[in-house]
Design a protein around this motif. Structure first.
Motif, PDB file in Angstrom:
ATOM      1  N   UNK A 192       0.807  -1.209   0.000  1.00  0.00           N
ATOM      2  CA  UNK A 192       0.000   0.000   0.000  1.00  0.00           C
ATOM      3  C   UNK A 192       0.847   1.269   0.000  1.00  0.00           C
ATOM      4  N   UNK A 193       1.855   1.279   0.844  1.00  0.00           N
ATOM      5  CA  UNK A 193       2.570   2.526   1.085  1.00  0.00           C
ATOM      6  C   UNK A 193       3.955   2.588   0.451  1.00  0.00           C
ATOM      7  N   UNK A 194       4.415   1.473  -0.109  1.00  0.00           N
ATOM      8  CA  UNK A 194       5.752   1.463  -0.692  1.00  0.00           C
ATOM      9  C   UNK A 194       5.680   1.023  -2.150  1.00  0.00           C
ATOM     10  N   UNK A 195       6.807   1.157  -2.819  1.00  0.00           N
ATOM     11  CA  UNK A 195       6.874   0.748  -4.219  1.00  0.00           C
ATOM     12  C   UNK A 195       7.408  -0.678  -4.353  1.00  0.00           C
ATOM     13  N   UNK A 196       7.290  -1.454  -3.285  1.00  0.00           N
ATOM     14  CA  UNK A 196       7.926  -2.772  -3.285  1.00  0.00           C
ATOM     15  C   UNK A 196       7.247  -3.796  -4.186  1.00  0.00           C
ATOM     16  N   UNK A 197       6.088  -3.472  -4.721  1.00  0.00           N
ATOM     17  CA  UNK A 197       5.491  -4.394  -5.686  1.00  0.00           C
ATOM     18  C   UNK A 197       6.439  -4.618  -6.857  1.00  0.00           C
ATOM     19  N   UNK A 198       7.286  -3.624  -7.136  1.00  0.00           N
ATOM     20  CA  UNK A 198       8.230  -3.762  -8.242  1.00  0.00           C
ATOM     21  C   UNK A 198       9.296  -4.820  -7.957  1.00  0.00           C
ATOM     22  N   UNK A 199       9.477  -5.184  -6.691  1.00  0.00           N
ATOM     23  CA  UNK A 199      10.457  -6.225  -6.360  1.00  0.00           C
ATOM     24  C   UNK A 199      10.007  -7.603  -6.830  1.00  0.00           C
ATOM     25  N   UNK A 228      -1.503   4.425 -10.745  1.00  0.00           N
ATOM     26  CA  UNK A 228      -0.045   4.212 -10.739  1.00  0.00           C
ATOM     27  C   UNK A 228       0.672   5.359 -11.444  1.00  0.00           C
ATOM     28  N   UNK A 229       0.110   5.779 -12.573  1.00  0.00           N
ATOM     29  CA  UNK A 229       0.761   6.842 -13.332  1.00  0.00           C
ATOM     30  C   UNK A 229       0.744   8.174 -12.584  1.00  0.00           C
ATOM     31  N   UNK A 230      -0.246   8.349 -11.714  1.00  0.00           N
ATOM     32  CA  UNK A 230      -0.376   9.639 -11.022  1.00  0.00           C
ATOM     33  C   UNK A 230       0.556   9.736  -9.809  1.00  0.00           C
ATOM     34  N   UNK A 234       3.017   8.412  -2.655  1.00  0.00           N
ATOM     35  CA  UNK A 234       2.132   9.545  -2.298  1.00  0.00           C
ATOM     36  C   UNK A 234       1.331   9.948  -3.508  1.00  0.00           C
ATOM     37  N   UNK A 235       0.026   9.739  -3.504  1.00  0.00           N
ATOM     38  CA  UNK A 235      -0.727   9.087  -2.426  1.00  0.00           C
ATOM     39  C   UNK A 235      -0.552   7.585  -2.446  1.00  0.00           C
ATOM     40  N   UNK A 236      -0.943   6.936  -1.350  1.00  0.00           N
ATOM     41  CA  UNK A 236      -0.797   5.492  -1.236  1.00  0.00           C
ATOM     42  C   UNK A 236      -1.822   4.771  -2.100  1.00  0.00           C
ATOM     43  N   UNK A 237      -1.525   3.512  -2.379  1.00  0.00           N
ATOM     44  CA  UNK A 237      -2.459   2.652  -3.122  1.00  0.00           C
ATOM     45  C   UNK A 237      -3.208   1.789  -2.116  1.00  0.00           C
ATOM     46  N   UNK A 238      -4.320   2.288  -1.632  1.00  0.00           N
ATOM     47  CA  UNK A 238      -5.024   1.575  -0.564  1.00  0.00           C
ATOM     48  C   UNK A 238      -5.806   0.384  -1.089  1.00  0.00           C
ATOM     49  N   UNK A 239      -5.896  -0.643  -0.248  1.00  0.00           N
ATOM     50  CA  UNK A 239      -6.675  -1.835  -0.616  1.00  0.00           C
ATOM     51  C   UNK A 239      -8.148  -1.482  -0.676  1.00  0.00           C
ATOM     52  N   UNK A 240      -8.866  -1.988  -1.681  1.00  0.00           N
ATOM     53  CA  UNK A 240     -10.292  -1.702  -1.789  1.00  0.00           C
ATOM     54  C   UNK A 240     -11.054  -2.141  -0.533  1.00  0.00           C
ATOM     55  N   UNK A 269      -5.086   9.565   9.415  1.00  0.00           N
ATOM     56  CA  UNK A 269      -4.722  10.961   9.712  1.00  0.00           C
ATOM     57  C   UNK A 269      -3.294  11.182   9.221  1.00  0.00           C
ATOM     58  N   UNK A 270      -3.153  11.573   7.979  1.00  0.00           N
ATOM     59  CA  UNK A 270      -1.817  11.684   7.402  1.00  0.00           C
ATOM     60  C   UNK A 270      -1.099  12.935   7.880  1.00  0.00           C
ATOM     61  N   UNK A 271       0.219  12.811   7.964  1.00  0.00           N
ATOM     62  CA  UNK A 271       1.037  13.958   8.360  1.00  0.00           C
ATOM     63  C   UNK A 271       1.020  14.998   7.256  1.00  0.00           C
ATOM     64  N   UNK A 272       0.903  16.270   7.628  1.00  0.00           N
ATOM     65  CA  UNK A 272       0.891  17.334   6.612  1.00  0.00           C
ATOM     66  C   UNK A 272       2.152  17.307   5.745  1.00  0.00           C
ATOM     67  N   UNK A 273       3.313  17.054   6.347  1.00  0.00           N
ATOM     68  CA  UNK A 273       4.564  17.113   5.603  1.00  0.00           C
ATOM     69  C   UNK A 273       4.654  16.006   4.561  1.00  0.00           C
ATOM     70  N   UNK A 274       3.929  14.913   4.785  1.00  0.00           N
ATOM     71  CA  UNK A 274       4.012  13.806   3.836  1.00  0.00           C
ATOM     72  C   UNK A 274       3.084  14.000   2.644  1.00  0.00           C
ATOM     73  N   UNK A 275       2.087  14.838   2.814  1.00  0.00           N
ATOM     74  CA  UNK A 275       1.119  15.019   1.740  1.00  0.00           C
ATOM     75  C   UNK A 275       1.663  15.922   0.649  1.00  0.00           C
ATOM     76  N   UNK A 276       2.600  16.766   1.005  1.00  0.00           N
ATOM     77  CA  UNK A 276       3.132  17.707   0.017  1.00  0.00           C
ATOM     78  C   UNK A 276       3.921  17.008  -1.060  1.00  0.00           C
TER      79      UNK A 276
END
Lengths: 262, 262
Positions: free
Chosen positions: A176-183, A215-217, A252-258, B255-262
């Motif tokens: 969700x929060x990292x780009x590790x799917x590419x691993x 993903x592109x965004x 950023x933003x994260x890819x959240x699970x549906x 509740x995301x951190x403001x600094x991370x959203x930028x």
DNA sequence: GCAATAGTGTCTTTAAGACACTATCCC
DNA sequence: GGGATAGTGTCTTAAAGACACTATTGC
């Protein structure tokens, strides 16, 4: 020859412990060992697989276990995990460089190892790219990629079933929060392949169009190589553009699970 | 009396290791110990504080360290951490029940402990509610809540500075996706107090109005008690409504951190 | 009265999800 | 041609942030 007494280390002792903690002299302590065990995940045939080894000796002879072994005296924990990863997967160095490895959790419940030695194990989690050939173990041990579904019907040695669960759960969150799917994919990949990683790890179908745009965004997730696949999909469709990882580690933003959004 | 040989456990040995791993007999191994160390965080005077103890004996005599100690033979890791938490903080059981405790990471770099014993430490992270009284250590050791800023100028024993950094970083992330900010405040709290937790841990000012609305919109984060504070704020303002934790552990949306959203 | 805070209202921008649609390719 | 896939467009809804505003309190 090192002689150790095993008398003092009893439970009731904050005093004894303090005394013990603050001495330079080797004193009484129970026999303790530390191992690393690896949850190495990969994707084969659109299913999540984990590397397991068949134990050739007791305890748990004949049962399947996570690869691992004792930490050597001059090794840091991460080094030990990297060494086991190399020994057990038989991956080429070029592939090995692309494997992600992180510490997962430490397990030390008394009795988790039946031998007269208290073994703590530091579990590591690894994401491996697709490797077509089956694994050749370095030891006499038999090693194989086992689908996660198949492990549900197996009784794993030690507490390795719990460790595996912990690893899979961590992997699901990591995507969700990292780009590790590419691993999990090769150095160049299509958006479909990347989507397949998410679908397999999460066990959910994703909307192809929305996934593509999402993903592109995300800034720095993927970048175009300018090339496309040689052929279209197996069941039709146009050639897909090839991308490589764009350098971002956090999404950023994260890819959240549906399922989590509902 | 237990006699152990220390000969075989040398580096070059996948074979030796395999032999060692698969025997029931206690064999040669280097002296190894396992401790737990605690990063116990709390908020005092609008600053993040960590519990440190002053070491009374070598190694690192006179230096400050994270509280911790050896895992006892019949203890699981979490039990050991909970025991140390109780011993070192001197919290009442009612407060202790509200402390959050989770495993952080394990450290085992050779030489991290100068004694002739290889010590691996399993670090735990704890969030404690506000405790007015300074801590009374159970041992002869001196214990105190130290502000995070003050620890920057201190040289901590062992690798505890790195462990502390890891703990603070984990804490910052935890606040985003979990309801653990409530672990830092009392059983009943105002939205301002909750906002103060985020501001202190993240080191950033948050918009009071938007924060208020955001917290209220997360399902199950907080629920009203029907009561308010006895007085308004110290520098004026109306009485604030009192809330308690609403039962949710994960926050949706986060509740995301403001600094991370930028 | 004055300053500070609690809590609410409103508007803009961003992102997620549903749905539709075109172009390209395998068979 | 038929079916499947790659990639884009558009609309709706949810949520974050900026800003304004009222009510209540301490001093």
């Amino acid at each position: 020859m090192l002689t150790l007494r095993n008398t003092q280390f009893e439970k009731d002792g904050a005093m004894e412990e303090a005394e013990w903690l603050n001495t330079y002299e080797p004193r009484a302590y129970p026999p303790v060992g530390v191992t690393v065990d690896l949850v190495i995940l990969t994707i084969r045939d659109k299913e999540l697989h984990v590397l397991l080894v068949e134990r050739g000796e007791p305890p748990f002879m004949g049962e399947w276990a996570l690869p691992g072994g004792f930490v050597q005296p001059d090794e840091d924990l991460h080094e030990a995990a990297a060494r086991e990863l190399k020994e057990e997967t038989g991956l080429r160095q070029s592939d090995l460089d692309r494997v992600y490895l992180e510490q997962l959790k430490t397990f030390g419940k008394p009795g988790r190892d039946p031998r007269p030695l208290r073994v703590f194990t530091v579990a590591y989690l690894a994401f491996a790219p697709q490797v077509p050939e089956p694994v050749a173990g370095t030891d006499a041990k038999n090693a194989a990629w086992i689908s996660l579904a198949a492990t549900r019907d197996m009784k794993l040695a030690f507490d390795h079933a719990a460790i595996l669960d912990e690893g899979v759960e961590r992997a699901r969150n990591k995507l969700e929060y990292s780009s590790l799917a590419t691993s999990f994919v090769g150095p160049e990949f299509t958006i479909s392949e990347l989507r397949n990683v998410y679908e397999v790890v999460w066990g959910e179908q994703l909307h192809p169009g929305n996934f593509h745009r999402k993903v592109m965004s995300v800034d720095g997730y993927v970048e175009e190589t300018g090339r496309t696949t040689e052929r279209g999909g197996e069941r039709g469709g146009p050639r897909a553009r090839l991308y490589r990882w764009g350098g971002a580690t956090q999404l950023h933003p994260a890819l959240l699970r549906p399922s989590e959004t509902t």
